[in-house]
Scaffold this active site. Structure first.
Site, mmCIF file in Angstrom:
data_model
loop_
_atom_site.group_PDB
_atom_site.id
_atom_site.type_symbol
_atom_site.label_atom_id
_atom_site.label_comp_id
_atom_site.label_asym_id
_atom_site.label_seq_id
_atom_site.Cartn_x
_atom_site.Cartn_y
_atom_site.Cartn_z
ATOM 1 N N VAL A 183 2.620 3.456 -3.019
ATOM 2 C CA VAL A 183 2.025 4.792 -3.172
ATOM 3 C C VAL A 183 2.827 5.809 -2.378
ATOM 4 O O VAL A 183 3.092 6.919 -2.850
ATOM 5 C CB VAL A 183 0.556 4.788 -2.724
ATOM 6 C CG1 VAL A 183 -0.058 6.174 -2.922
ATOM 7 C CG2 VAL A 183 -0.248 3.769 -3.528
ATOM 8 N N ASP A 184 3.239 5.451 -1.177
ATOM 9 C CA ASP A 184 4.084 6.353 -0.387
ATOM 10 C C ASP A 184 5.392 6.644 -1.108
ATOM 11 O O ASP A 184 5.851 7.796 -1.160
ATOM 12 C CB ASP A 184 4.391 5.726 0.975
ATOM 13 C CG ASP A 184 3.278 5.930 1.991
ATOM 14 O OD1 ASP A 184 2.461 6.839 1.800
ATOM 15 O OD2 ASP A 184 3.238 5.178 2.976
ATOM 16 N N VAL A 185 6.022 5.606 -1.647
ATOM 17 C CA VAL A 185 7.301 5.792 -2.339
ATOM 18 C C VAL A 185 7.125 6.691 -3.557
ATOM 19 O O VAL A 185 7.903 7.636 -3.772
ATOM 20 C CB VAL A 185 7.893 4.427 -2.746
ATOM 21 C CG1 VAL A 185 9.086 4.602 -3.671
ATOM 22 C CG2 VAL A 185 8.305 3.633 -1.504
ATOM 23 N N GLY A 188 6.621 10.263 -2.542
ATOM 24 C CA GLY A 188 7.890 10.895 -2.210
ATOM 25 C C GLY A 188 8.661 11.327 -3.440
ATOM 26 O O GLY A 188 9.263 12.410 -3.469
#
Length: 395
Positions: A183-185, A188
């Site tokens: 989810v972070d990737v 981004g």
């Protein structure tokens, strides 16, 4: 390895007030594409991920453990400045830098920078063309806006864990997170896309804007076909292990020495699979003739295939299926990934300069013919460029 040509974003200045992964992933992409990215870090400690080791850059015996392997995955192509945002002098310096900045990226809690006068409303007064990207767990509005957001939490709340892992009826069944902070990737990536769109808008109009990117929004958007299956068909998708809800056969199968993956995307590929397996009659069977029929009779077909796949090794199957044009492949561990001849040929391991000598990072997947990605600037030591950036940006 460095590009002899200016990158596509050459001349764009990015002030990076983000930390951990989602924001740094976005700004690393901008830096790879040629932007001048300045990472603002807390004096003495820096980005949280500097301490997320071992392993450490330079090895276990390196005297200064201020750079973990984790930190290197999202912080190349940047310069680091150490500025105390809690101090009036630090706040004043950020305002001066922001006045010279094209893009500012931050991932503080909603309203967290307002107390310092570093929120969008304040900084847009000194720089009307500023593109200000805020990355949070739940966005700037809504009942959850004030909650802290973390990748694992959002994988659960956003539905990803409900469709990841073995079914509850299977051994080891239950919700499972993805093995990386996906989810972070993805956040981004969405953030960097929004920033590029905002740069184009400013190119046309001269106007800056505020970008609101939330982990939960990204996770829900990335449910893709699983969300569509629910919104269109009224279904509530469930965990299916490695099987696909809409395509059969599209999962892992046992072999004589391990496992392989089959990703049969159309009826022609299925017919060729049946021929290679020595059962051409399966392709003519009414239960399996079309993908829709195969989905309906999934259990019967998978059982037949598994009885055959265990008779040959993974390498034997892949050799035969690739010659027949049937998509398939092994299940590699990460060491095998970087030893794969195609990965080697694509130069996906990139040597870069580091504070303790050369280190390796993963190449950007972006291949631009006229403005290639540059790998000249490795992950920075904490505060290594403070004087340099102040001199260049504010002189």
């Amino acid at each position: 390895m460095s590009s002899p040509k200016p990158g596509a974003l050459h001349g764009v200045k990015v002030l990076d007030l983000s930390r951990v992964l989602a924001g740094p992933w976005a700004t690393q992409m901008l830096g790879d594409l040629g932007a001048d990215v300045v990472k603002v870090e807390r004096p003495g400690t820096g980005d949280d991920t500097r301490a997320w080791g071992p392993p450490w850059v330079g090895g276990a015996d390196h005297p200064a453990h201020d750079m973990s392997a984790y930190f290197t995955c999202a912080n190349r192509s940047k310069r680091s400045v150490a500025i105390d945002l809690s101090s009036e002098d630090g706040q004043a310096l950020i305002r001066r830098l922001a006045a010279q900045t094209d893009v500012l990226v931050e991932n503080f809690k909603v309203g967290g920078l307002t107390q310092y006068g570093l929120d969008y409303a304040s900084l847009s007064q000194v720089n009307p063309g500023l593109i200000y990207c805020s990355i949070t767990g739940f966005g700037q509005t809504g009942p959850y806006a004030q909650r802290p957001g973390y990748d694992f939490l959002v994988q659960g709340m956003g539905g990803l864990m409900s469709v990841t892992g073995q079914a509850d009826t299977e051994p080891g069944g239950g919700p499972m997170k993805v093995g990386v902070a996906l989810v972070d990737v993805m956040t981004g990536l969405y953030a960097s896309n929004a920033i590029l769109a905002a740069l184009q808008h400013r190119h046309r109009t001269g106007e800056g804007q505020h970008i609101d990117v939330a982990l939960l929004d990204v996770q829900v958007a990335a449910l893709a076909n699983q969300a569509a299956n629910h919104l269109v068909g009224g279904l509530v998708p469930q965990r299916m292990g490695n099987a696909h809800p809409n395509i059969v056969p599209y999962q892992d199968f046992p072999t004589a020495d391990g496992h392989m993956i089959l990703t049969v995307g159309n009826d022609g590929q299925f017919e060729r699979l049946c021929t290679v397996a020595g059962h051409a009659e399966w392709a003519a069977d009414a239960r399996f003739r079309t993908n829709a029929a195969r989905v309906e009779h999934r259990e019967a077909l998978v059982a037949l295939l598994r009885a055959e796949t265990v008779k040959r090794t993974t390498a034997q199957w892949i050799d035969a299926l690739e010659k027949a044009g049937v998509p398939c492949g092994p299940i590699n561990d990460i060491a095998q990934v970087f030893a794969d001849p195609h990965v080697v040929a694509r130069s996906l391991r990139v040597p870069m300069p580091g504070p303790a000598g050369e280190l390796s990072t993963v190449a950007s997947p972006l291949r631009l013919s006229a403005t290639p990605v540059s790998y000249a600037l490795g992950p920075p030591a904490l505060g290594a460029h403070t004087e340099e950036v102040v001199r260049e940006w504010l002189s």
